[in-house]
Design a protein around this motif. Structure first.
Motif, PDB file in Angstrom:
ATOM      1  N   ALA A  46       1.860 -33.007  -1.803  1.00  0.00           N
ATOM      2  CA  ALA A  46       1.663 -31.684  -2.388  1.00  0.00           C
ATOM      3  C   ALA A  46       2.979 -31.028  -2.777  1.00  0.00           C
ATOM      4  N   TYR A  47       4.042 -31.382  -2.057  1.00  0.00           N
ATOM      5  CA  TYR A  47       5.365 -30.822  -2.336  1.00  0.00           C
ATOM      6  C   TYR A  47       6.384 -31.942  -2.208  1.00  0.00           C
ATOM      7  N   SER A  48       7.117 -32.221  -3.278  1.00  0.00           N
ATOM      8  CA  SER A  48       8.057 -33.350  -3.219  1.00  0.00           C
ATOM      9  C   SER A  48       9.379 -33.027  -3.909  1.00  0.00           C
ATOM     10  N   VAL A  49       9.782 -31.761  -3.850  1.00  0.00           N
ATOM     11  CA  VAL A  49      11.080 -31.371  -4.397  1.00  0.00           C
ATOM     12  C   VAL A  49      12.175 -31.956  -3.507  1.00  0.00           C
ATOM     13  N   MET A  50      13.235 -32.490  -4.119  1.00  0.00           N
ATOM     14  CA  MET A  50      14.318 -33.118  -3.359  1.00  0.00           C
ATOM     15  C   MET A  50      15.644 -32.394  -3.619  1.00  0.00           C
ATOM     16  N   ASP A  51      16.440 -32.287  -2.585  1.00  0.00           N
ATOM     17  CA  ASP A  51      17.751 -31.653  -2.650  1.00  0.00           C
ATOM     18  C   ASP A  51      18.756 -32.634  -3.260  1.00  0.00           C
ATOM     19  N   VAL A  52      19.385 -32.237  -4.366  1.00  0.00           N
ATOM     20  CA  VAL A  52      20.318 -33.127  -5.065  1.00  0.00           C
ATOM     21  C   VAL A  52      21.777 -32.750  -4.806  1.00  0.00           C
ATOM     22  N   GLY A  53      22.004 -31.824  -3.896  1.00  0.00           N
ATOM     23  CA  GLY A  53      23.350 -31.316  -3.659  1.00  0.00           C
ATOM     24  C   GLY A  53      24.354 -32.373  -3.225  1.00  0.00           C
ATOM     25  N   ARG A  54      23.916 -33.314  -2.400  1.00  0.00           N
ATOM     26  CA  ARG A  54      24.853 -34.328  -1.908  1.00  0.00           C
ATOM     27  C   ARG A  54      25.349 -35.209  -3.041  1.00  0.00           C
ATOM     28  N   LEU A  55      24.468 -35.613  -3.930  1.00  0.00           N
ATOM     29  CA  LEU A  55      24.868 -36.448  -5.069  1.00  0.00           C
ATOM     30  C   LEU A  55      25.823 -35.677  -5.976  1.00  0.00           C
ATOM     31  N   GLU A  56      25.491 -34.417  -6.258  1.00  0.00           N
ATOM     32  CA  GLU A  56      26.347 -33.609  -7.119  1.00  0.00           C
ATOM     33  C   GLU A  56      27.754 -33.470  -6.529  1.00  0.00           C
ATOM     34  N   GLN A  57      27.819 -33.230  -5.234  1.00  0.00           N
ATOM     35  CA  GLN A  57      29.113 -33.029  -4.581  1.00  0.00           C
ATOM     36  C   GLN A  57      29.946 -34.307  -4.577  1.00  0.00           C
ATOM     37  N   GLU A  58      29.307 -35.422  -4.240  1.00  0.00           N
ATOM     38  CA  GLU A  58      30.050 -36.684  -4.140  1.00  0.00           C
ATOM     39  C   GLU A  58      30.614 -37.150  -5.477  1.00  0.00           C
ATOM     40  N   TYR A  59      29.872 -36.897  -6.564  1.00  0.00           N
ATOM     41  CA  TYR A  59      30.277 -37.445  -7.859  1.00  0.00           C
ATOM     42  C   TYR A  59      30.695 -36.377  -8.871  1.00  0.00           C
ATOM     43  N   GLY A  60      30.817 -35.140  -8.427  1.00  0.00           N
ATOM     44  CA  GLY A  60      31.254 -34.083  -9.328  1.00  0.00           C
ATOM     45  C   GLY A  60      30.273 -33.827 -10.457  1.00  0.00           C
ATOM     46  N   LEU A  61      28.984 -33.876 -10.146  1.00  0.00           N
ATOM     47  CA  LEU A  61      27.939 -33.723 -11.154  1.00  0.00           C
ATOM     48  C   LEU A  61      27.381 -32.302 -11.153  1.00  0.00           C
ATOM     49  N   GLU A  62      26.789 -31.916 -12.265  1.00  0.00           N
ATOM     50  CA  GLU A  62      26.038 -30.663 -12.354  1.00  0.00           C
ATOM     51  C   GLU A  62      24.735 -30.972 -13.084  1.00  0.00           C
ATOM     52  N   LEU A  63      23.682 -31.211 -12.320  1.00  0.00           N
ATOM     53  CA  LEU A  63      22.403 -31.607 -12.905  1.00  0.00           C
ATOM     54  C   LEU A  63      21.699 -30.395 -13.512  1.00  0.00           C
ATOM     55  N   PRO A  64      21.018 -30.574 -14.641  1.00  0.00           N
ATOM     56  CA  PRO A  64      20.392 -29.443 -15.333  1.00  0.00           C
ATOM     57  C   PRO A  64      19.067 -29.024 -14.703  1.00  0.00           C
ATOM     58  N   ASP A  65      18.654 -27.805 -14.992  1.00  0.00           N
ATOM     59  CA  ASP A  65      17.323 -27.347 -14.620  1.00  0.00           C
ATOM     60  C   ASP A  65      16.288 -28.155 -15.398  1.00  0.00           C
ATOM     61  N   TRP A  66      15.120 -28.331 -14.806  1.00  0.00           N
ATOM     62  CA  TRP A  66      14.099 -29.173 -15.435  1.00  0.00           C
ATOM     63  C   TRP A  66      13.681 -28.654 -16.809  1.00  0.00           C
ATOM     64  N   ARG A  67      13.689 -27.333 -16.999  1.00  0.00           N
ATOM     65  CA  ARG A  67      13.305 -26.781 -18.302  1.00  0.00           C
ATOM     66  C   ARG A  67      14.342 -27.136 -19.367  1.00  0.00           C
ATOM     67  N   ASP A  68      15.617 -27.023 -19.010  1.00  0.00           N
ATOM     68  CA  ASP A  68      16.673 -27.382 -19.955  1.00  0.00           C
ATOM     69  C   ASP A  68      16.609 -28.869 -20.300  1.00  0.00           C
ATOM     70  N   ALA A  69      16.315 -29.696 -19.291  1.00  0.00           N
ATOM     71  CA  ALA A  69      16.203 -31.136 -19.531  1.00  0.00           C
ATOM     72  C   ALA A  69      15.033 -31.447 -20.456  1.00  0.00           C
ATOM     73  N   LEU A  70      13.924 -30.718 -20.308  1.00  0.00           N
ATOM     74  CA  LEU A  70      12.769 -30.918 -21.185  1.00  0.00           C
ATOM     75  C   LEU A  70      13.117 -30.516 -22.610  1.00  0.00           C
ATOM     76  N   SER A  71      13.801 -29.383 -22.769  1.00  0.00           N
ATOM     77  CA  SER A  71      14.191 -28.932 -24.109  1.00  0.00           C
ATOM     78  C   SER A  71      15.045 -29.979 -24.803  1.00  0.00           C
ATOM     79  N   ARG A  72      15.990 -30.557 -24.068  1.00  0.00           N
ATOM     80  CA  ARG A  72      16.851 -31.584 -24.659  1.00  0.00           C
ATOM     81  C   ARG A  72      16.046 -32.826 -25.015  1.00  0.00           C
ATOM     82  N   THR A  73      15.080 -33.182 -24.191  1.00  0.00           N
ATOM     83  CA  THR A  73      14.262 -34.367 -24.441  1.00  0.00           C
ATOM     84  C   THR A  73      13.467 -34.217 -25.741  1.00  0.00           C
TER      85      THR A  73
END
Length: 299
Positions: A265-292
């Motif tokens: 029912a709920y499967s949101v995942m925390d991406v903070g560790r990946l962003e921190q380790e690799y210097g990433l800034e992942l987009p919001d899902w709406r922005d990603a959809l717009s780009r797609t």
């Protein structure tokens, strides 16, 4: 860098071949040795562990990227042997071959390893508890890599979609062109994540080098229900002219759309560790959809 992409015809594999080509040579492998759209490539039978090992030994890539998976969640309930063979035994064979040759392995897992009972984003440290065969088989694949001795990175992702392959986005666009009303589940919450984002992020990780073996979470940021996602798709598609009109989207409960497999029912995942380790800034899902769905988006 030479990359071997296994499962190159799937929606993620298709995106990976494009993204990883910026790093060097990409060797594609599919079940029948044919690429969607034409052209030959390497052939590999995921039911044959020896053949998997032979392919890796012959190609001798710097990294194996496994995008092959049994993702038919409901079908997995009827064919658990097939699901485990593709999602657990095949990755285990890849990991053994990579360990023997000192090759890194990137593998993808899923939010379905969690039971959906949380009320805040899952971290990599949270215990897993799959609700069905698909999640169990993917968790078994994660464990196989951890026990293999290979250099590896498992990227758990969720709600994958894109303009290639079979996925929720393409289904909604098709139904939106055919119907005036769509009924979509509104009590399952997660994070829609386009295949291009997973592929581009994988390329960024490999360019920097895998920092540590283990599991990391990779999705877009934010959360929504499937119904919210469908509404956003219709908004974007009509605004960009993909659809001539916007159908009505009606929210329904999971109980009104029964399926063989239970979904978290709920499967949101925390991406903070990946962003921190690799210097990433992942987009919001709406922005990603717009780009797609942007007119210049790659097919």
């Amino acid at each position: 860098m030479k990359s071997l992409v296994i499962g190159a015809n799937g929606q993620l594999g298709h995106a990976l071949v494009r993204s990883l080509s910026t790093l060097g040579t990409v060797v594609a492998a599919t079940r029948d040795g044919e690429r969607v759209g034409g052209g030959r490539c390497e052939a590999v039978d995921l039911a044959d562990g020896a053949a998997i090992g032979s392919l890796i030994e012959r190609v001798r890539p710097d990294v194996v990227v496994n995008a092959a998976a049994h993702t038919a969640v409901d079908k997995a309930e009827q064919e658990p042997d097939v699901a485990f063979r593709i999602n657990a035994q095949a990755p285990a064979a890849m990991a053994r071959a990579c360990a023997r040759q000192g090759i890194a392995l990137v593998h993808y897992s899923t939010d379905y390893v969690f039971n959906g009972g949380a009320h805040r984003p899952y971290t990599e440290a949270d215990p897993t508890d799959p609700l069905g065969v698909y999640g169990e088989s993917k968790r078994a694949g994660e464990r196989a890599l951890a026990e293999s001795g290979a250099r590896y990175l498992v990227l758990r992702t969720a709600w994958v979609y894109g303009l290639h392959g079979h996925n929720f986005l393409r289904t909604m666009l098709r139904l939106g062109a055919e119907r005036d009303e769509l009924r979509v589940v509104d009590d399952q919450v997660g994070t829609p994540t386009p295949a291009w984002l997973i592929a581009d992020t994988t390329a960024a990780i490999l360019e920097k080098g895998i920092q540590a073996d283990g599991i990391r979470h990779l999705t877009a940021r934010g959360q929504c229900s499937w119904c919210d996602f469908a509404v956003a798709i219709m908004d974007e598609a009509t605004a960009s002219g993909i659809l001539p009109r916007k159908p009505r989207v009606v929210p329904i409960r999971t109980s009104e759309y029964p399926t063989p497999a239970r979904r978290p029912a709920y499967s949101v995942m925390d991406v903070g560790r990946l962003e921190q380790e690799y210097g990433l800034e992942l987009p919001d899902w709406r922005d990603a959809l717009s780009r797609t769905l942007a007119p210049q988006a790659a097919p």
